[in-house]
Design an enzyme around this catalytic site. Structure first.
Site, mmCIF file in Angstrom:
data_model
loop_
_atom_site.group_PDB
_atom_site.id
_atom_site.type_symbol
_atom_site.label_atom_id
_atom_site.label_comp_id
_atom_site.label_asym_id
_atom_site.label_seq_id
_atom_site.Cartn_x
_atom_site.Cartn_y
_atom_site.Cartn_z
ATOM 1 N N SER A 32 -4.282 -1.705 19.502
ATOM 2 C CA SER A 32 -3.347 -2.206 18.497
ATOM 3 C C SER A 32 -2.049 -1.400 18.407
ATOM 4 O O SER A 32 -1.068 -1.887 17.853
ATOM 5 C CB SER A 32 -4.002 -2.251 17.119
ATOM 6 O OG SER A 32 -4.278 -0.943 16.649
ATOM 7 N N HIS A 80 -2.345 3.091 12.263
ATOM 8 C CA HIS A 80 -1.220 2.179 12.415
ATOM 9 C C HIS A 80 0.049 2.816 11.866
ATOM 10 O O HIS A 80 0.010 3.855 11.227
ATOM 11 C CB HIS A 80 -1.480 0.847 11.718
ATOM 12 C CG HIS A 80 -2.402 -0.064 12.463
ATOM 13 N ND1 HIS A 80 -2.938 -1.197 11.910
ATOM 14 C CD2 HIS A 80 -2.880 -0.017 13.731
ATOM 15 C CE1 HIS A 80 -3.706 -1.811 12.798
ATOM 16 N NE2 HIS A 80 -3.686 -1.102 13.921
ATOM 17 N N ASP A 105 -0.881 -5.336 8.627
ATOM 18 C CA ASP A 105 -2.259 -5.306 8.144
ATOM 19 C C ASP A 105 -2.334 -6.130 6.856
ATOM 20 O O ASP A 105 -1.349 -6.240 6.124
ATOM 21 C CB ASP A 105 -2.696 -3.860 7.920
ATOM 22 C CG ASP A 105 -2.724 -3.071 9.237
ATOM 23 O OD1 ASP A 105 -2.578 -3.682 10.315
ATOM 24 O OD2 ASP A 105 -2.890 -1.845 9.178
#
Length: 141
Positions: A32, A80, A105
């Site tokens: 990701s 992230h 997210d």
């Protein structure tokens, strides 16, 4: 047989250093965040609370920082990037997204959910490529 206390002490110090260092390494389990880092890479992190030591303040993170946080939507910590900071009803909330993901997210993140921040050297994230694959294999990931 004579006990060499200096040798025992040196081994104990080495063991403590290795254990502390291991707590500051995080294996990447997904793609990701590509191309910043890849599955199987290891990132160096600083901790919001390391046995009472605050290596960084989660309230001072900025847009562009890569953080590890406890996600409301996933049962494991997520690594992230912060893409926006907003105020909602007097509370600072973070919008976080994987670099390789199409959308942010699904939920806003509060500072108390942020556990770690990936260390940067200059403008570069500190990444050790590929050596996390052994850990992934051992954990069945």
């Amino acid at each position: 047989m004579e006990i060499d206390y200096k040798e025992i002490l040196s081994y104990a110090i080495i063991l403590i250093i290795v254990l502390i260092a291991a707590q500051h390494l995080n294996v990447v389990v997904s793609g990701s965040m590509e191309p910043a880092f890849y599955r199987g890479d290891i990132v160096l992190v600083e901790k919001a609370n390391f046995f009472g030591i605050h290596e960084f303040d989660p309230n001072s993170v900025e847009v562009g920082d890569v953080v590890v946080y406890n996600a409301a939507w996933y049962d494991q910590p997520v690594i992230h990037r912060i893409i926006n900071i907003t105020d909602i009803n007097g509370s600072t909330m973070y919008v976080i997204k994987g670099d390789n993901n199409d959308r942010p997210d699904p939920y806003y993140v509060k500072a108390d959910q942020i556990r770690e921040k990936v260390v940067t050297f200059g403008d570069n994230l500190v990444v050790i490529p590929k050596i996390g694959y052994l850990s992934l294999w051992l954990r069945g990931l």
